[in-house]
Design an enzyme around this catalytic site. Sequence first.
Site, PDB file in Angstrom:
ATOM      1  CG  ASP A  68      -0.150   0.175   2.519  1.00 25.17           C
ATOM      2  OD1 ASP A  68       0.800  -0.589   2.738  1.00 25.17           O
ATOM      3  OD2 ASP A  68      -0.480   1.078   3.308  1.00 25.17           O
ATOM      4  CG  HIS A  84      -1.053  -7.494  -1.842  1.00 25.61           C
ATOM      5  ND1 HIS A  84      -2.341  -7.686  -2.296  1.00 25.61           N
ATOM      6  CD2 HIS A  84      -1.112  -6.397  -1.032  1.00 25.61           C
ATOM      7  CE1 HIS A  84      -3.137  -6.756  -1.787  1.00 25.61           C
ATOM      8  NE2 HIS A  84      -2.410  -5.965  -1.006  1.00 25.61           N
ATOM      9  CG  ASP A 140       4.029 -15.923  -7.470  1.00 22.81           C
ATOM     10  OD1 ASP A 140       3.769 -14.822  -6.947  1.00 22.81           O
ATOM     11  OD2 ASP A 140       4.858 -16.069  -8.382  1.00 22.81           O
ATOM     12  CD  GLU A 167       0.948  -5.858   2.019  1.00 26.43           C
ATOM     13  OE1 GLU A 167       0.153  -6.506   2.726  1.00 26.43           O
ATOM     14  OE2 GLU A 167       0.947  -4.619   1.949  1.00 26.43           O
TER      15      GLU A 167
END
Length: 546
Positions: A155, A472, A516, A525
């Site tokens: 993020d 991620h 994966d 992540e």
Amino acid sequence: MRLIALDQLGFRPGHVKRAAVVLEGASGLDGQPLAFRVVDAAGTKRHEGRLTKAALDAASGDVVACADFSALAAPGNYRLEVCGRQSGPFAIAEDVYAPALRLTMRSFSGQRCGCNVDLGGGYRHATCHMDGAFHASSGRSGKLANSGGWHDAGDYGRYVVNSGISTATLLWAWELYPEALRGLKLDIPESGGAVPDYLAEIRWNLNWMLSLQDESDGGVWHKQTSEAFCGFIMPEKDTLTSYVIGTGSEPYKSTGATADLAAVAAISARCFRPFDAAYADRCLAAARKAWTWAMANPRVLFRNPAHITTGGYGDRNCADEILWASAELFRTTGERQYEQAFLEALPDDLAMDEASWGSLAPFAYWTYALAEKANPFVRAGIVEATNEAAALRILRSRENGYGNSLRLHDYRWGSNSAAANDGLLLLLAHHLEPNPAAVDAALANLHYLVGCNCHGVSWVTQLGHRPFQRPHHRPSAADGIDAPWPGLLSGGPNAGGGDAVANKLPKRPPMKMWVDDERAYSLNEIAINWNAPLVFLLAGANSKLG
Ligand SMILES: [Zn+2]
């Protein structure tokens, strides 16, 4: 035979060299140990031996035998052969980990916020998140200029607590392994300046951390994020306001963030002193002020205020963060007040485990032990506790089919960082008191992360012949390039679940609980506090470790 798993980068000539060979089911347990050989690029045999007796590895459920070719020390490019099947290519060379160190450290440049980023190869983004403001929970209001920092993970949030351990881990690597890091060329905008590239990259994040300190009292706001995570878009496309978020009531700043900044700024004062004394002074002043605030406000815990859903990094107990800040300030200044605070808060039983963002006591102990003026009796206690913790990990490393030091219950969210942080603990043990077995176990964890695992995968993007592909990570998903951004460590196997993909995986032994898949944030992540101990391990692997 199903798989030959080994470090996809290779080995330094003098180091232990092992591969894990996975045999077919239970039949593999009964047969005589198989022969193996190592061939060079021309196919010529350069070494041969026999696998160890196969054993069932509880973490993976695999029947695994080990090929030990440590005796092969001649530099070159090789493959391992068992029953006509070949491993992927690997090298033996003194500088075999140098590109990996550069790649993983450059991943932090890729995480930069508030500027243009261009890592080459099309991995770039435009200036992002310039629209900053104080959130009502901070006790302030109004706009705020962006001052950098690293995007935390997949993020785009920035969190002081997680920045704390990440930045400290990198700075500790600088202090312990200067020969590997001083000359490291990162090709960043600051390259060629008075400050070495490695420290210049760290300063990008430090400046942001310092900007979250309230000048008026020394406290530090917890984080700067939007109210909720944005979609899977490039950072410059995320136009949500980047808020400085506080605890929602007096004193608005949190103990964890403030003590972490005190510790990191104290380390920075040591590291930057030879290159930029004014900056070192600024860091030390910020550290002192933050420490004073944390001592006066030791229990201001953080929970996300209403309507904020980004990462919390909320700790239940910040005594270890304050202990750490006191120890770092003592190591930097030698002043009695900091040592006294450390010694008064030091528990009788030094519970030594790998460090994590919410558990900094080990950093407190180690930095005290490394302080010039440390009390020798206290230091001896810390060394003993560290040696005991290292001995446990060495034992586990020898028992695990793939050589890592994890226990079965360590395969939880971010287990790869537990392997990396165990590596850090083992290298610290060796640094405090020479321990070659601890070095071997630390390097075995590195081997695990870059190929010697039951998936036969390198968990670092663009590293090795079979790196994972779907982190991620918003820029990797949104940039229109198939291959992910380079140098990023996957969170790794997680038997505890945590997202829709992970929760649907069939139950298997814990090391197998990974796929994966970019949707699987609890498995795949990436995060700055996971990459930092990997850089630390690689800095160690690039050093003499004598
Ligand atoms: Zn940004």
